[in-house]
Write a protein that holds these residues in place. Structure first.
Motif, PDB file in Angstrom:
ATOM      1  N   ILE A   1      80.566  58.871  54.095  1.00 20.77           N
ATOM      2  CA  ILE A   1      80.350  60.109  54.844  1.00 20.77           C
ATOM      3  C   ILE A   1      81.603  60.462  55.636  1.00 20.77           C
ATOM      4  CG2 ILE A   1      77.840  59.796  55.002  1.00 20.77           C
ATOM      5  CD1 ILE A   1      78.180  58.997  57.905  1.00 20.77           C
ATOM      6  N   TRP A   2      81.733  61.751  55.920  1.00 19.76           N
ATOM      7  CA  TRP A   2      82.856  62.282  56.685  1.00 19.76           C
ATOM      8  C   TRP A   2      82.310  62.882  57.982  1.00 19.76           C
ATOM      9  CZ3 TRP A   2      82.488  62.217  51.504  1.00 19.76           C
ATOM     10  CH2 TRP A   2      83.597  61.817  50.762  1.00 19.76           C
ATOM     11  N   ILE A   3      82.865  62.490  59.121  1.00 17.64           N
ATOM     12  CA  ILE A   3      82.428  62.997  60.420  1.00 17.64           C
ATOM     13  C   ILE A   3      83.645  63.547  61.158  1.00 17.64           C
ATOM     14  CG2 ILE A   3      81.420  62.394  62.650  1.00 17.64           C
ATOM     15  CD1 ILE A   3      79.761  60.289  61.268  1.00 17.64           C
ATOM     16  N   ASN A   4      83.546  64.770  61.608  1.00 20.31           N
ATOM     17  CA  ASN A   4      84.660  65.417  62.294  1.00 20.31           C
ATOM     18  C   ASN A   4      84.132  66.168  63.511  1.00 20.31           C
ATOM     19  OD1 ASN A   4      86.458  67.899  62.832  1.00 20.31           O
ATOM     20  ND2 ASN A   4      87.763  66.639  61.532  1.00 20.31           N
ATOM     21  N   GLY A   5      84.732  65.895  64.675  1.00 23.85           N
ATOM     22  CA  GLY A   5      84.446  66.668  65.870  1.00 23.85           C
ATOM     23  C   GLY A   5      83.159  66.315  66.575  1.00 23.85           C
TER      24      GLY A   5
ATOM     25  N   THR B   1      81.518  53.408  53.667  1.00 22.06           N
ATOM     26  CA  THR B   1      82.845  53.990  53.831  1.00 22.06           C
ATOM     27  C   THR B   1      82.712  55.198  54.752  1.00 22.06           C
ATOM     28  OG1 THR B   1      83.546  53.272  51.633  1.00 22.06           O
ATOM     29  CG2 THR B   1      84.805  55.051  52.669  1.00 22.06           C
ATOM     30  N   LEU B   2      83.473  55.175  55.830  1.00 20.25           N
ATOM     31  CA  LEU B   2      83.310  56.178  56.877  1.00 20.25           C
ATOM     32  C   LEU B   2      84.658  56.780  57.247  1.00 20.25           C
ATOM     33  CD1 LEU B   2      81.509  57.569  59.026  1.00 20.25           C
ATOM     34  CD2 LEU B   2      81.912  55.577  60.498  1.00 20.25           C
ATOM     35  N   TYR B   3      84.715  58.110  57.250  1.00 20.84           N
ATOM     36  CA  TYR B   3      85.898  58.834  57.692  1.00 20.84           C
ATOM     37  C   TYR B   3      85.580  59.459  59.050  1.00 20.84           C
ATOM     38  CZ  TYR B   3      87.694  58.523  52.889  1.00 20.84           C
ATOM     39  OH  TYR B   3      88.145  58.078  51.677  1.00 20.84           O
ATOM     40  N   LEU B   4      86.287  59.059  60.085  1.00 22.13           N
ATOM     41  CA  LEU B   4      86.104  59.594  61.431  1.00 22.13           C
ATOM     42  C   LEU B   4      87.371  60.333  61.849  1.00 22.13           C
ATOM     43  CD1 LEU B   4      84.462  56.610  63.376  1.00 22.13           C
ATOM     44  CD2 LEU B   4      83.331  58.719  62.646  1.00 22.13           C
ATOM     45  N   ASP B   5      87.220  61.589  62.220  1.00 24.37           N
ATOM     46  CA  ASP B   5      88.375  62.359  62.650  1.00 24.37           C
ATOM     47  C   ASP B   5      87.987  63.225  63.846  1.00 24.37           C
ATOM     48  OD1 ASP B   5      91.130  63.385  62.268  1.00 24.37           O
ATOM     49  OD2 ASP B   5      90.097  65.273  61.842  1.00 24.37           O
ATOM     50  N   ASP B   6      88.875  63.268  64.839  1.00 25.68           N
ATOM     51  CA  ASP B   6      88.679  64.113  66.017  1.00 25.68           C
ATOM     52  C   ASP B   6      87.352  63.793  66.708  1.00 25.68           C
ATOM     53  OD1 ASP B   6      89.263  66.013  67.914  1.00 25.68           O
ATOM     54  OD2 ASP B   6      88.672  67.734  66.675  1.00 25.68           O
ATOM     55  N   CYS B   7      87.117  62.511  66.953  1.00 28.14           N
ATOM     56  CA  CYS B   7      85.881  62.067  67.604  1.00 28.14           C
ATOM     57  C   CYS B   7      86.199  61.381  68.936  1.00 28.14           C
ATOM     58  CB  CYS B   7      85.107  61.101  66.711  1.00 28.14           C
ATOM     59  SG  CYS B   7      84.433  61.867  65.219  1.00 28.14           S
TER      60      CYS B   7
ATOM     61  N   SER C   1      91.008  58.556  62.637  1.00 30.04           N
ATOM     62  CA  SER C   1      92.174  59.369  62.985  1.00 30.04           C
ATOM     63  C   SER C   1      91.861  60.290  64.160  1.00 30.04           C
ATOM     64  CB  SER C   1      92.634  60.201  61.780  1.00 30.04           C
ATOM     65  OG  SER C   1      91.601  61.027  61.301  1.00 30.04           O
ATOM     66  N   ASN C   2      92.887  60.528  64.965  1.00 35.85           N
ATOM     67  CA  ASN C   2      92.877  61.551  66.025  1.00 35.85           C
ATOM     68  C   ASN C   2      91.648  61.454  66.922  1.00 35.85           C
ATOM     69  OD1 ASN C   2      95.248  62.723  64.777  1.00 35.85           O
ATOM     70  ND2 ASN C   2      93.872  63.600  63.254  1.00 35.85           N
ATOM     71  N   SER C   3      91.373  60.270  67.423  1.00 30.79           N
ATOM     72  CA  SER C   3      90.154  60.044  68.198  1.00 30.79           C
ATOM     73  C   SER C   3      90.446  59.233  69.450  1.00 30.79           C
ATOM     74  CB  SER C   3      89.108  59.323  67.340  1.00 30.79           C
ATOM     75  OG  SER C   3      88.736  60.107  66.215  1.00 30.79           O
TER      76      SER C   3
ATOM     77  N   GLY D   1      97.284  59.304  62.503  1.00 30.74           N
ATOM     78  CA  GLY D   1      97.386  60.105  63.723  1.00 30.74           C
ATOM     79  C   GLY D   1      97.294  59.210  64.946  1.00 30.74           C
ATOM     80  N   ILE D   2      96.751  59.736  66.013  1.00 38.58           N
ATOM     81  CA  ILE D   2      96.684  59.004  67.278  1.00 38.58           C
ATOM     82  C   ILE D   2      95.241  58.608  67.558  1.00 38.58           C
ATOM     83  CG2 ILE D   2      97.050  59.130  69.772  1.00 38.58           C
ATOM     84  CD1 ILE D   2      99.259  61.168  69.223  1.00 38.58           C
ATOM     85  N   VAL D   3      94.997  57.323  67.686  1.00 36.83           N
ATOM     86  CA  VAL D   3      93.705  56.818  68.123  1.00 36.83           C
ATOM     87  C   VAL D   3      93.938  56.087  69.437  1.00 36.83           C
ATOM     88  CG1 VAL D   3      91.774  55.288  67.628  1.00 36.83           C
ATOM     89  CG2 VAL D   3      92.785  56.654  65.797  1.00 36.83           C
ATOM     90  N   GLN D   4      93.343  56.573  70.527  1.00 34.65           N
ATOM     91  CA  GLN D   4      93.594  56.027  71.853  1.00 34.65           C
ATOM     92  C   GLN D   4      92.418  55.169  72.319  1.00 34.65           C
ATOM     93  OE1 GLN D   4      95.218  58.939  74.732  1.00 34.65           O
ATOM     94  NE2 GLN D   4      95.100  60.442  73.068  1.00 34.65           N
TER      95      GLN D   4
END
Length: 621
Positions: A529-533, A558-564, A587-589, A615-618
């Motif tokens: 699955i893809w999760i964004n925002g 399999t998990l895609y996490l972006d902007d979370c 990514s970007n989370s 990207g940046i994961v903080q």
């Protein structure tokens, strides 16, 4: 009213059909004599023609299989053909050819090459058979240029490069070249039609390079351009306009510029990449900016590679067959791109077709399993090659035990987009547009199917109002997008910071979190699955006797996490925010302001689990 589907997806059927055994039918002798014009050229068939035994072993009967979006038109198979590899490999690779409004399959067998007229897809007709230079090869490969077919084999001391003139089809073919002048064995070949150059790889006399032949006058004997030692074994190749993509087995993917054969230049290479296996083969899209390649290794995913900058290729997404989910130990063998579709021949799982309209979000649109009885996932039985380029749009596939399959391709399911907004007031809550959006994710979940997209407006969403053990779960190949304003918007107006979509486990909004959901979201085994925002908050896995981590997310697929964003999670064991057990692309989370009850890290990547961060994961705990 905004009701258009924004992201495509597709239903994946997971259920395995009952085993359907192969059968044969009695074929009238008149059909044999007109349907197989030159069968007597295959040694031993003349003897069989004199007996009624032939009637029961000719394989024009359909072999049933499991499918979705693909229909079996015919299956051609001769059970009496010898087989290698422990009696498994009767057939190997195939190619297609079309001329004069007729279509043909070219399929290799253990002993030679079959030319089969498939113009009438329900009644395949053998036009000719040609014996190989070596008659016991598990590996054969074919390509065509103009009205000529070029074939190689990778076994034996008497193998040759064979060239067949196809101009006299459907009556016959004419072998015009059969020689080991340039090499005896070759594993694969590719023809750059723009330059009329044949590239041979995996040859016996240059295993670490390529042999190039000039075939600009195909009616004549090819001329040698040169032998080029690249310093590594190449299993397969793809060439376009002198740019050569070498699928270099354990060495990864290499890209070369052969414009000037006096000075071959290395453009780039991809030695390390996600889920790496035995780099086997690949194909380039029409635009030249996306390549799909396969690793011939059990349970390895197919890679989609971004070639926007060919000097810096990178894997943008991965996908795989999930036919026997949760078991996914099949082998992706050969991919071919037609328009925005990837046709993949799979050992064990047949032909699998994926949509890569958006290369970052591939999804399956159809499949046909040529041997549903094969559920062991051991060895390499199943589909070797697939050819999706016939003018009719029909698909050819070669199964190593079951021969040629002619398939109709007609996907039957369209993906759906669903909308959720807590502020919706309507008597027509269908969920198909913002105006009629569901008020909660819980309301939407019964309607979601594999491959669907879920668009969620800003607001607070909890898995259950009383039960701590309940979690959000989404079907395989789902796309989950937050960050839309109240009332909804188009994709270009979403803003995940201004319009936060919050998945919360804080059931009763109690500051101590003692009644929080154990896990806000669970991604099951082998789901992608893809999760964004999405903002994940609350959640407390303390007290869960089954999973001792992952208050925000427990990932087993399999998990895609972006902007979370992950905040305000609790737990008494490692990984109280995220617990990754299989594959995570992050990514970007941001992960911050989480409560370390026992001093453990908020993110846990389990042993042998795959993690890629872009990207940046903080981490701000």
């Amino acid at each position: 009213m905004i009701c258009a589907t924004m992201i495509k997806g597709l239903k994946l059927t997971m259920n395995r059909y009952p085993i359907i055994l192969k059968y044969h039918i009695i074929i009238p002798l008149t059909y044999i004599s007109c349907g197989i014009r030159k069968i007597s050229r295959y040694k031993g068939v003349n003897r069989l023609l004199s007996t009624c035994y032939l009637l029961s072993i000719l394989g024009f009967a359909p072999l049933q299989g499991q499918s979705d979006g693909m229909t079996l038109l015919s299956n051609w198979d001769l059970d009496t053909l010898p087989a290698g590899g422990g009696g498994v490999y009767q057939y190997n690779d195939l190619w297609g050819y079309a001329a004069n409004d007729r279509e043909y399959a070219i399929i290799g067998s253990y002993e030679g090459t079959w030319f089969i007229d498939v113009t009438d897809p329900q009644n395949p007709v053998v036009a000719d058979y040609e014996v190989g230079g070596y008659t016991a090869s598990l590996w054969r490969d074919y390509k065509t240029y103009k009205h000529y077919c070029y074939g190689v084999a990778d076994a034996g001391a008497t193998s040759t490069l064979q060239i067949f003139d196809l101009a006299t089809l459907p009556d016959s073919v004419t072998k015009i070249f059969d020689s080991d002048t340039f090499f005896v064995q070759a594993h694969n070949l590719f023809i750059d039609t723009a330059s009329a150059i044949l590239y041979a790889c995996g040859t016996n006399n240059l295993s670490t390079g390529l042999i190039l032949l000039d075939i600009s006058s195909p009616q004549d004997i090819p001329s040698l351009i040169g032998n080029f030692d690249l310093g590594h074994y190449t299993h397969d190749i793809h060439v376009r306009n002198d740019t050569v993509y070498c699928f270099a087995a354990n060495s990864g993917l290499k890209i070369y510029d052969f414009t000037n054969t006096s000075f071959v230049e290395t453009i780039s290479e991809l030695s390390n990449y996600p889920d790496k296996g035995y780099n086997h083969s690949g194909w380039l899209n029409d635009q030249g900016d996306v390549m799909v390649f396969c690793d011939e290794t059990h349970d390895k995913m197919v890679k989609v590679m971004d070639l926007t900058d060919i000097t810096f290729p990178k894997v943008s997404s991965l996908f795989k067959s999930t036919l026997l989910c949760p078991e996914t130990n099949s082998i992706a063998h050969n991919p071919f791109i037609r328009d925005s579709l990837v046709f993949v021949s799979y050992y064990h799982d047949g032909v699998q077709v994926f949509d890569i309209s958006d290369p970052k979000y591939p999804f399956r649109v159809a499949y046909y399993d040529t041997e549903p009885a094969d559920t062991s996932y051991s060895g390499g039985s199943g589909v070797w090659g697939v050819y999706p380029y016939l003018p009719s749009g029909r698909i050819l596939a070669s199964d190593v035990r079951n021969g040629l399959f002619v398939l109709d391709f007609a996907p039957t399911h369209n993906p759906d987009a669903w909308y959720v907004d807590t502020t919706t007031v309507t008597d027509d809550e269908t969920g198909h547009c913002w105006e009629n959006a569901f008020n909660s994710i819980v309301e939407a979940q019964p309607f979601l199917k594999e491959g669907d997209s879920l668009f969620i407006a800003q607001g607070l969403y909890i898995p259950d109002s009383t039960d701590r053990s309940k979690s959000f779960q989404f079907p395989d190949s789902s796309f989950i997008l937050g960050g839309f304003p109240t009332g909804g918007s188009t994709l270009d107006l979403r803003n995940t910071q201004t319009f936060p979509t919050r998945f919360s486990g804080n059931i009763n909004n109690i500051a101590t979190h003692v009644d929080d959901s154990y896990h806000i979201l669970k991604n099951p085994v082998h789901h992608t699955i893809w999760i964004n925002g999405i903002h994940f908050q609350g959640g407390n896995h303390t007290g869960d006797m089954q999973y001792s981590s992952g208050s925000g997310i427990i990932n087993q697929g399999t998990l895609y996490l972006d902007d979370c964003i992950f905040l305000d999670q609790q737990g008494d064991a490692p990984g109280y925010s995220i617990s990754n057990n299989y594959k995570l692309f992050f990514s970007n989370s941001i992960i911050y302001q989480n409560n370390l009850l026992s001093g453990f890290a908020s993110f846990l990547n389990h042993k042998n689990a795959y993690l890629k961060i872009d990207g940046i994961v903080q981490f701000k705990n």
